[in-house]
Structures are given as C-alpha cells and as structure tokens.
Design an enzyme around this catalytic site. Structure first.
Site, PDB file in Angstrom:
ATOM      1  N   CYS A   1       0.847  -1.184   0.000  1.00 39.49           N
ATOM      2  CA  CYS A   1       0.000   0.000   0.000  1.00 39.49           C
ATOM      3  C   CYS A   1       0.884   1.236   0.000  1.00 39.49           C
ATOM      4  CB  CYS A   1      -0.888  -0.001   1.236  1.00 39.49           C
ATOM      5  SG  CYS A   1      -1.839  -1.512   1.384  1.00 39.49           S
TER       6      CYS A   1
ATOM      7  N   ARG B   1       1.949   1.422  -6.065  1.00 35.70           N
ATOM      8  CA  ARG B   1       2.155   0.500  -4.946  1.00 35.70           C
ATOM      9  C   ARG B   1       0.899  -0.304  -4.644  1.00 35.70           C
ATOM     10  NH1 ARG B   1       6.738   1.828  -1.783  1.00 35.70           N
ATOM     11  NH2 ARG B   1       5.939   0.594  -0.086  1.00 35.70           N
TER      12      ARG B   1
ATOM     13  N   TRP C   1      -3.650  -1.966  -1.663  1.00 32.93           N
ATOM     14  CA  TRP C   1      -3.610  -3.219  -2.437  1.00 32.93           C
ATOM     15  C   TRP C   1      -3.960  -4.300  -1.423  1.00 32.93           C
ATOM     16  CZ3 TRP C   1      -1.204  -7.956  -2.488  1.00 32.93           C
ATOM     17  CH2 TRP C   1      -1.251  -8.663  -3.692  1.00 32.93           C
TER      18      TRP C   1
ATOM     19  N   ASN D   1       0.467   0.187   6.147  1.00 36.45           N
ATOM     20  CA  ASN D   1       1.067  -0.701   5.156  1.00 36.45           C
ATOM     21  C   ASN D   1       1.743  -1.833   5.927  1.00 36.45           C
ATOM     22  OD1 ASN D   1       2.201  -1.781   2.819  1.00 36.45           O
ATOM     23  ND2 ASN D   1       3.997  -0.454   2.920  1.00 36.45           N
ATOM     24  N   GLY D   2       1.532  -3.072   5.502  1.00 43.97           N
ATOM     25  CA  GLY D   2       2.141  -4.198   6.215  1.00 43.97           C
ATOM     26  C   GLY D   2       1.077  -5.200   6.601  1.00 43.97           C
TER      27      GLY D   2
ATOM     28  N   GLU E   1      12.027 -14.657 -18.387  1.00 38.72           N
ATOM     29  CA  GLU E   1      11.655 -13.254 -18.173  1.00 38.72           C
ATOM     30  C   GLU E   1      10.598 -12.808 -19.199  1.00 38.72           C
ATOM     31  OE1 GLU E   1      11.705 -11.179 -16.041  1.00 38.72           O
ATOM     32  OE2 GLU E   1      11.485  -9.241 -16.992  1.00 38.72           O
TER      33      GLU E   1
ATOM     34  N   LYS F   1       6.829 -11.433 -18.420  1.00 40.54           N
ATOM     35  CA  LYS F   1       6.307 -10.164 -18.941  1.00 40.54           C
ATOM     36  C   LYS F   1       4.976 -10.406 -19.644  1.00 40.54           C
ATOM     37  CE  LYS F   1       8.113  -8.010 -17.119  1.00 40.54           C
ATOM     38  NZ  LYS F   1       9.250  -8.223 -16.294  1.00 40.54           N
TER      39      LYS F   1
ATOM     40  N   GLU G   1       2.057 -11.434 -17.112  1.00 45.85           N
ATOM     41  CA  GLU G   1       1.552 -10.465 -16.135  1.00 45.85           C
ATOM     42  C   GLU G   1       0.812  -9.301 -16.775  1.00 45.85           C
ATOM     43  OE1 GLU G   1       4.377  -8.468 -13.529  1.00 45.85           O
ATOM     44  OE2 GLU G   1       5.880  -8.460 -15.098  1.00 45.85           O
TER      45      GLU G   1
ATOM     46  N   HIS H   1      10.100 -33.017 -23.176  1.00 47.31           N
ATOM     47  CA  HIS H   1       9.889 -33.819 -21.969  1.00 47.31           C
ATOM     48  C   HIS H   1       8.507 -33.579 -21.357  1.00 47.31           C
ATOM     49  CE1 HIS H   1      13.918 -35.428 -21.993  1.00 47.31           C
ATOM     50  NE2 HIS H   1      14.384 -34.206 -22.192  1.00 47.31           N
TER      51      HIS H   1
ATOM     52  N   LYS I   1       3.313  -3.140  -7.422  1.00 50.57           N
ATOM     53  CA  LYS I   1       4.716  -2.931  -7.787  1.00 50.57           C
ATOM     54  C   LYS I   1       5.664  -3.462  -6.714  1.00 50.57           C
ATOM     55  CE  LYS I   1       8.059  -1.325 -10.293  1.00 50.57           C
ATOM     56  NZ  LYS I   1       8.449  -2.227 -11.394  1.00 50.57           N
TER      57      LYS I   1
HETATM   58  O1  M6R Z   1      11.214  -5.075  -6.247  1.00 52.08           O
HETATM   59  P1  M6R Z   1      11.660  -6.459  -6.614  1.00 52.08           P
HETATM   60  O2  M6R Z   1      12.652  -6.484  -7.705  1.00 52.08           O
HETATM   61  O3  M6R Z   1      12.173  -7.210  -5.419  1.00 52.08           O
HETATM   62  O4  M6R Z   1      10.363  -7.195  -7.099  1.00 52.08           O
HETATM   63  C1  M6R Z   1      10.379  -8.566  -7.389  1.00 52.08           C
HETATM   64  C2  M6R Z   1       9.142  -8.985  -8.140  1.00 52.08           C
HETATM   65  O5  M6R Z   1       8.001  -8.732  -7.372  1.00 52.08           O
HETATM   66  C3  M6R Z   1       9.014  -8.256  -9.473  1.00 52.08           C
HETATM   67  O6  M6R Z   1      10.140  -8.443 -10.277  1.00 52.08           O
HETATM   68  C4  M6R Z   1       7.777  -8.753 -10.232  1.00 52.08           C
HETATM   69  O7  M6R Z   1       7.936 -10.086 -10.592  1.00 52.08           O
HETATM   70  C5  M6R Z   1       7.515  -7.866 -11.464  1.00 52.08           C
HETATM   71  N1  M6R Z   1       6.124  -7.535 -11.540  1.00 52.08           N
HETATM   72  C6  M6R Z   1       7.905  -8.518 -12.726  1.00 52.08           C
HETATM   73  O8  M6R Z   1       7.671  -7.711 -13.833  1.00 52.08           O
END
Ligand code: M6R
Length: 590
Positions: A2, A27, A74, A100-101, A467, A471, A474, A490, A585
């Site tokens: 948050c 956030r 969030w 937050n937390g 990666e 992308k 998500e 496999h 984020k």
């Molecule tokens: O802030 P961080 O790099 O520790 O975050 C890690 C993951 O939460 C972050 O990379 C997440 O997978 C992204 N949404 C990927 O695009």
C-alpha cells in the site's frame, strides 16, 4: 503493497496528499482514502476503486484541514470494498490510521478486543486504531498509546495516525516497512516512498525498529519504540531521475522500455572500491547465493551464468520465499547477493535477515538506496535507473544485468573491457527497440488471440525465456511459460497445437544449432515459431532481428522486442499494462 502519505502544514492537507497519492498509485490501487483534522473534527472519506474513481465519487481531495493522512490500498486481508479501505478508525471515530504491512496476529488481537468493541471491517489494520484507542483511553497520551500498541503487533508495519484530541500533529511509526519523513517549506510530510516527496526534497529521516515520529507543521520529533526521545540523522535520498521521455499520455511500461539504454549507461557507473571489495568477498566465500523474486530472480539467473562463465565462480540462485529453507548452509563464510528493484520485497528481506543472523556478508543490487534491503547490506550497488512505475519490471532488469556483468568482470579482473563493451552496447539496445517496435505491434494482434504462449532458449538465453514469459503473462493475462528449449520434448510438446505461439530465443551463439532442433520439433506439431535472433532461419514464421553482439551480451538485446511484444499484446487484449489485475509494484507482504 500500500502507499501512505501524511502532511501537516500551511497548505490544505487533502489536496497536497491527493497529489502525493497519485505518485504512489503503483504501490497499490484497489481502494483509496483520506482523513484530516479540521480543528478537533476528524473527517474521512474512502472507497473501493482506483484513486481517480474514488476522487470522482467521494471528493477526497476536498476534505478541509491542514493535517491529514492518505492511503492507496492493495488488499491483502479483507476483500476490496469501501469498509475495508483505509483509513480505519477506532470505535468512537476519534483515531484514524492508514497502514502498510500485515498484522500477523490480527486474528488473536481481534478476538481479545471484540469482547468490548465491534469491528466493522475484515482488515487486519482495524486492530491498530482499536489498540491505540484502548491505551489512549487509559493514558490520555497518543505517544504512549502508540508505543504500547505496537508492542502487541506482530509482523512488519508502517502506519500514520491522527487523533482528534491531538489536533496539531499526526504520528508516524514503522518497523521493517518503509516510512520516510521530511520537512519542506510549507510543512512536514511522511510517505512510504521517496517518489511522492517533492522534487526539491533531497533528504529524509527513515523510521525503523518501531520508532515513532510526532509530525507538527514545523518539525519532526523522534522517539524510540518505548517512547523515549531520540536524535535521528537525515539520509540523502537517491533522487530518482525523472523520466527522460516525458510524453505523459504514454504508458509507463513503454516509456520504461525505451529508457533502457539510459538505464544501462547509469548503472555501469559503480563505486570502484566497493566493487573490488565485493569481488574479493565473493572469491573468498565458501558459498555464493543469489536471492531474489520475479524479474530480479531472472537477473540473478543471468548473474549465476556470468559468475561461472566470466568470473569462474559457481553460485546458486534461491527464490526469496524459499531462502529460509536453505538457511543451514549459510554461515559467516557465505556471500548472499540480494537483487531487488524496490528493496522492499518481503520475501527477499526475510532471506537477507536470515543470512545476517548467520553472519553472512550481504551484497545488494537495488534501485532504492533508502530501502530496507540497502540498510541490511554490507555492499550496496544502486541500479540508478530512475523510478520504475509500471508493475512490469523492464529497465530495472536491464540495470540489474548491467551491474551483474560488471561484477562478474571484477571477479575476473577484466572490468575495463566490459565497461567499454557495455558502452558500445547502448546504441544497439536503442536500435533493437526502434527496429522491432512496429513488428511487435502487428504480431501482438495475432498473439492476443491465443490463450498460451511458450518461450524457449538455451544456455545464458534461458533466463530471457523465463523473463519474457513473465512479462507476457503479467500484462496480457495469456498463460506463458519459459523453459530450456531441450525440455520441450519432456512434456510441454503435448500442448503444442496448430498455431500455438512458440518464441525461440536463439542468437547465433553456441546455442543456435541445438535450439533449432527443438524449434523443428515444435514446428512439425503445428507451432507458430517466432525467432529472436541475429541470424534468419527458414523455420521462423516471424523473426525479431537483433544485432550481433558478443555471447554474454545477447540477453541485453534479446529481451527488448519481447518486452515490446508483451506490451502490445496487453493493449491488443484491452489490458492496461501499467496496472495488471491483482498485482502491485512492491510486494511487501510474505
Ligand atoms: O522489487 P523487486 O525487484 O524485489 O520485485 C520482485 C518482483 O516482485 C518483481 O520483479 C515482479 O515479478 C515484477 N512484476 C515482474 O515484472
């Protein structure tokens, strides 16, 4: 997860806070709310929905008063609805809290408090104003009430509180969660993120260990968790370099993809002595372990490859949330390299705390230098890539692999070579962005019609497949998997049908021929092959052309068209790539 912001000063607080909340939206963004003090009247408004929707319905920015606290949520505990939005209040609506937390023992606390009070929300947060109110009613002192309340809270937190009986101040308190405080010409502010502080604010106080701040319009007064006054020193903020491309109608994700050459240029400039010392520690360590999550973990996989190939040093990569299960092998003789854009990812921090407890050396590669992770580290290598707003990590990833390329060359003693090579790479990353943009846009319209997409590669390109799949899934919500090309046969081959998109990252390096075999296996079963390579092959149905570079540098150029493809596929499916559903984020909860 948050975002919090509080203000006390000469400006109308709600308007000021609303502006700050806009910069914290990334956030968390499923609800928003604000509370202000206007004399001894505590007023609040909140609702489910994005910040702008909440503003349209509730006019939260119009609340009167010069002291206020605000929140974008969030959800972690309790569904998304108005009641669960913050601020949360005590039963008499005298105290409001934004948080937050996670209150890990919220259930037990509720059961105890419920005997005397009725809770209205299903959040864990609501126990905080209830606890503070309970102590306030006994002691008539907010500072003492907060100090007592936090002793009962398990888990990391940052919160802001206002009370209608202390009408000239608000309170801030944090343990293992980011909370920054600063004085500006018109008053004092608190925020969970340097991002929302005014541009000319270069220093901030960072709360931790349950420290409490009283925030008046003129100054900040600090206390330890027991309520004893303490002195704190401000820290210099790493000012996030503003977006160099300022077309404000553009999505952050696209802007950040385009900023990648710049991210490379910035991140290659690291402190030489720290690099040398870190390299020495890595060489001398008994074991070297990377820990990270999501995209940062994919960068760590590249790091492992670079350490082995360039630095001749074996290492391991352990996902942040799994790290503690390997803690027995960590000792004073271990080096743990934590990679995180935010430096606030709870799973990574957990692992790093475990490592610290076992006296390991911690090296962090992190974008936010005031983050928890940076504070827990023996060596900090900042990414310097500027604020990354889109949920999907792009330029931070590019900066991470740049720092890892540099560090691996410090291990081998050839750091000067790599600096020159990376500088020469910058225009090529620009080129690969430009040359594939239109193609990615048109191809995305085809990919968008499918429900699955596979990404395959070998060797150092394998983590690019992972990666690229992350992308794609998500931001477009298409199920995507990245895997070593050799693994296709496999199991996954069973899922290939006519037209199934298979993206093969196969630059003309030592992996090219072997990957082609696997591509053929998929192709003859109907797969639609998208090759990412500097060398054309007739097996490709579509080709993203990348420039020819040295083997270890291919990931820098190969990922770019795949980021573009994910971005345009999201658009083709009507998804806002900057804020995919269910994601935030910074993942500051376990
Ligand atoms: O802030 P961080 O790099 O520790 O975050 C890690 C993951 O939460 C972050 O990379 C997440 O997978 C992204 N949404 C990927 O695009």
């Amino acid at each position: 997860m948050c975002g919090l912001i509080g203000y006390n000063g000469s400006e109308q607080a709600a308007g000021f806070i609303f502006t700050g909340l806009k910069k914290l939206k990334y956030r968390g963004h499923d609800s928003a709310g604000l509370a202000t003090l206007d004399g001894d009247r505590l007023q609040y408004k909140k609702d489910a929905g994005k910040l702008e929707e909440v503003e349209r319905r509730q006019h939260i920015s119009q609340l009167p008063g010069h002291i206020g606290i605000g929140h974008v949520r969030w959800a972690t505990h309790g569904i998304v609805n108005r009641t669960n939005a913050h601020p949360q209040l005590d039963q008499c609506s005298n105290i409001a809290v934004v948080h937050n937390g996670i209150v890990e023992n919220a259930f037990e606390l509720r059961r105890r408090l419920e005997t005397a009070h009725s809770f209205v929300s299903t959040t864990d947060t609501e126990v905080i104003p209830f606890l503070i109110a309970q102590y306030y009613n006994r002691k008539g002192n907010m500072l003492a009430a907060i100090s007592n309340a936090i002793e009962e809270l398990h888990g990391p937190f940052a919160f802001l509180a206002i009370c209608r009986y202390t009408k000239d101040k608000f309170f801030a308190c944090a343990r293992e969660m980011p909370l920054l405080l600063s004085c500006i010409p018109t008053g004092c502010i608190a925020s969970s993120d340097a991002n929302s502080l005014p541009d000319d604010c270069n220093q901030a106080y960072v709360l931790d260990n349950g420290e409490i701040a009283e925030v008046t319009a003129q100054n900040l007064i600090f206390y330890d968790r027991a309520g004893n006054p303490i002195e704190k020193q401000p820290e210099t903020l790493m000012r996030q370099i503003g977006a160099i491309y300022t077309n404000s109608t553009e999505h952050y994700m696209m802007r950040e993809i385009r900023e990648q050459p710049y991210a490379i240029e910035q991140s290659i400039g690291q402190n030489v002595v720290d690099m040398q010392d870190a390299a020495r520690a890595i060489k001398e360590a008994q074991n070297v372990i990377f820990t990270a999550c999501g995209t940062s973990r994919h960068a760590a996989l590249m790091g492992r490859y670079l350490f082995s190939r360039v630095g001749k040093r074996m290492s391991e990569v352990i996902i942040g949330s799994e790290f503690k299960y390997f803690s027995e092998v960590i000792s004073w003789n271990s080096v743990v390299i934590a990679i995180s854009q935010s430096g606030e990812t709870a799973d990574v921090l957990d692992g790093v705390r475990t490592a610290r407890a076992r006296n390991a050396k911690v090296i962090s590669i992190v974008n936010h230098s005031t983050s928890q992770l940076a504070r827990l580290s023996n060596f900090v290598f900042p990414l310097k890539c500027g604020t990354e707003n889109a949920v999907a990590a792009t330029k931070s990833y590019m900066a991470q692999i740049t720092v890892l390329a540099l560090l691996s060359h410090y291990l081998s003693g050839h750091q000067h070579d790599i600096i020159q090579k990376i500088k020469a790479l910058v225009p090529l990353v620009e080129l690969v962005y430009e040359t594939n943009l239109k193609h990615a846009e048109s191809l995305a319209r085809n990919i968008a019609k499918h429900n699955v997409c596979y990404f395959i590669a070998r060797g150092s390109n394998f983590h690019i497949a992972m990666e690229a799949a992350l992308k794609m899934k998500e931001v477009s919500y298409i199920h995507s998997e990245g895997m070593p090309a050799g693994e296709l046969k496999h199991g996954t081959l069973a899922l290939i049908e006519k037209g199934t998109p298979v993206v093969a990252i196969c630059p003309d390096d030592y992996t090219f021929n072997d990957t082609l075999y696997n591509i053929e296996e998929a192709k003859i079963r109907g797969a639609f092959i998208i090759g990412v390579s500097d060398k054309y092959h007739s097996v490709f149905d579509e080709w993203f052309k990348i420039p020819k570079v040295e083997e270890i540098l291919y990931p820098f150029v190969a990922i770019v068209p795949l980021q573009e493809l994910a971005y345009f596929t999201a658009l083709a499916r009507g998804v806002n790539p900057d804020s995919p559903r269910n994601l935030a984020k910074s993942v500051t909860v376990r």
